[in-house]
Design an enzyme around this catalytic site. Sequence first.
Site, PDB file in Angstrom:
ATOM      1  N   GLY A 241       0.707  -1.408  -0.181  1.00  8.71           N
ATOM      2  CA  GLY A 241      -0.084   0.148   0.408  1.00  8.71           C
ATOM      3  C   GLY A 241       0.873   1.490   0.028  1.00  8.71           C
ATOM      4  N   LYS A 242       2.054   1.355  -0.426  1.00 12.46           N
ATOM      5  CA  LYS A 242       2.828   2.238  -0.737  1.00 12.46           C
ATOM      6  C   LYS A 242       2.933   3.552  -1.388  1.00 12.46           C
ATOM      7  CE  LYS A 242       6.451   0.217  -1.709  1.00 12.46           C
ATOM      8  NZ  LYS A 242       6.168  -1.253  -1.694  1.00 12.46           N
ATOM      9  N   GLU A 460       2.252 -36.576   1.397  1.00 10.38           N
ATOM     10  CA  GLU A 460       1.025 -35.559   2.504  1.00 10.38           C
ATOM     11  C   GLU A 460       0.962 -35.960   3.495  1.00 10.38           C
ATOM     12  OE1 GLU A 460       1.620 -32.807   1.023  1.00 10.38           O
ATOM     13  OE2 GLU A 460       1.962 -33.018  -1.436  1.00 10.38           O
TER      14      GLU A 460
END
Length: 648
Positions: A241-242, A460
């Site tokens: 969000g700069k 997994e």
Amino acid sequence: MANENKKPEVKKPKFNAYWIYAAIILGIIGIQIFGGTSLTQPSQTNESDFQEFLINGDVDKIEIVNRKLAKIYLTQEAKTKEVHLKKKGNSSFLSSANDARYQFEFGDLQNFENKITQIKKEHNLNTNIVWETDSNMWGELLLTLLPFVVIIGIWIFIMRRMSSGGGGGPGGQIFNIGKSKAKLFDEKTDVKTSFKDVAGLEGAKEEVQEIVDFLKYPDKYTALGGKIPKGALLVGPPGTGKTLLARAVAGEAKVPFFSLSGSDFVEMFVGVGASRVRDLFKQAKEKAPSIIFIDEIDAIGRARGKNNMSGSNDERENTLNQLLTEMDGFGTNANVIVIAATNRADVLDKALMRAGRFDRQIYVDLPDVRERKEIFDVHLRPLKIDENLDMDFLAKQTPGFSGADIANVCNEAALIAARNEKKSVEKQDFLDAVDRIVGGLEKKNKIITPKEKEAIAYHEAGHATVSWMLEHAAPLVKVTIVPRGQSLGAAWYLPEERLIVKPNQMLDEMCAALGGRAAEKVMFNEISTGALSDLEKVTKQARAMVTVYGLNDKIGNLTYYDSSGQNEFGFSKPYSEKTAEMIDQEISKMIENQYQRAISLLEKHKDKLIELADVLLEKEVIFKDNLQKIFGDRPFGKKEKKEDIATS
């Protein structure tokens, strides 16, 4: 009615300078056509008819024009003859009685003259022969001056294009090359972003709030002798969000906002970047108070003298030098603030980072769980969401996500809900969106043999089993053997958001990552290539422990990491060959120890591993509640709340 009495407005055509040019051109053409000739043209005839007229005594005068055209003038008696009256069709009301009646072009002049002389002698005629040279002065002048007129016209056109900006067409771009490419957002119409639109980033917003106050109320600070900060550097990972924060500053301060990227300064032409910097600051000063926002400033702000293979006169360095000069105290940049953004602050030049240029460095970090909830609130406003959707649950399911990632999750969830013909976006849609973004698109039609599917299931299940039995391993959320993206199976975890990490925590994570390969070894007594991503992750983690964080007893409290990115070692390593050999041994030893640890854990709980793999083969996707049924609650007293568990 009053409206009926109003006369319709007649739109008068606007004056255009090109009308004058058109009138001049038409005048020149008219002079060329009518300047050297009479308004009436004689009738055309031929040489044989002319000889007949001459023999009959009808010709009063012969006018030879330019040694190629003969104009025939008739006597008064001949003009009344019927044969000549029939050929009077080309005359007009402007014609005179003394005008030539006929004309024709002849061939060789000498032969023509001899023929006339012979006829005059034979018939005793006194016909006059007159010589004329007809020249069109205006036409010749036009042909002489035309090249100069064209050259001067082109030069005026080019100069006007250069002075007026050249327009937006491709032809005008070359004259605009030194102009700034910054996009101006007007404070009254364009910039609508405020701090309310920026969720999270509380610390960063506090830092930039003072800049907003200064632009709004400069007298409050200057009265005490304070000076406006020249610039603020926003540093942080991509998508945090700069850019949005910089636009919010402009929106709150209600000042003009110039936005451009660092790469907009650099072109293949020498001196263009510096010219654009000068033009940018000139425009900003004219509209002061104003804000200049340079995104990705590392494109021009990279440290000078590093890896400069093109010589000292580098275009990027010239641009940076001009930027340093403009931001320094030599010029009076009254009420002009430069805000820059980068995710690579370590490569920026030290002269750019010093106080007086970028006075403040504001770190914009990835949002924590509370800030992620605020970001979800912002991005869920335009969506039709289910009433029972829990924001806290979504925030907890997206650790490590930036603001841009969360916006992508919300959009992806809406698309998934629309694809499934739903009236609102539900919890499961968001979970599917997170899975798709993290793991990729499901490939249910991928051809997998039963043996491969069994190996994937045990791989997994091995991850899930080892992570369940280790204290510091991230808690499991979901395990699937449905291929996604480039992986044939995947396990989702919900890691703790730690600020510091201890060695035993990192070792537990490495052991859990090696659980898949360990399960293949325990069940089939052979290993496969399916553990590539696990090995890559583990190797990076072990190398970081040894060479970066100093967490290895044999290497000691040393780090070979340079946070500035400007190490002075060049092409050589910052340690000896003996130390390099020791580092390799310690990394290998560390990984091998965790691999053996995972094998011993799986051998101890082999029956539960098999049971879990069978459930996974049957359902293809299992969740945390399936592991709780098989293994019971996790040891070490870590019990998660029921609402934190992602269920189908």
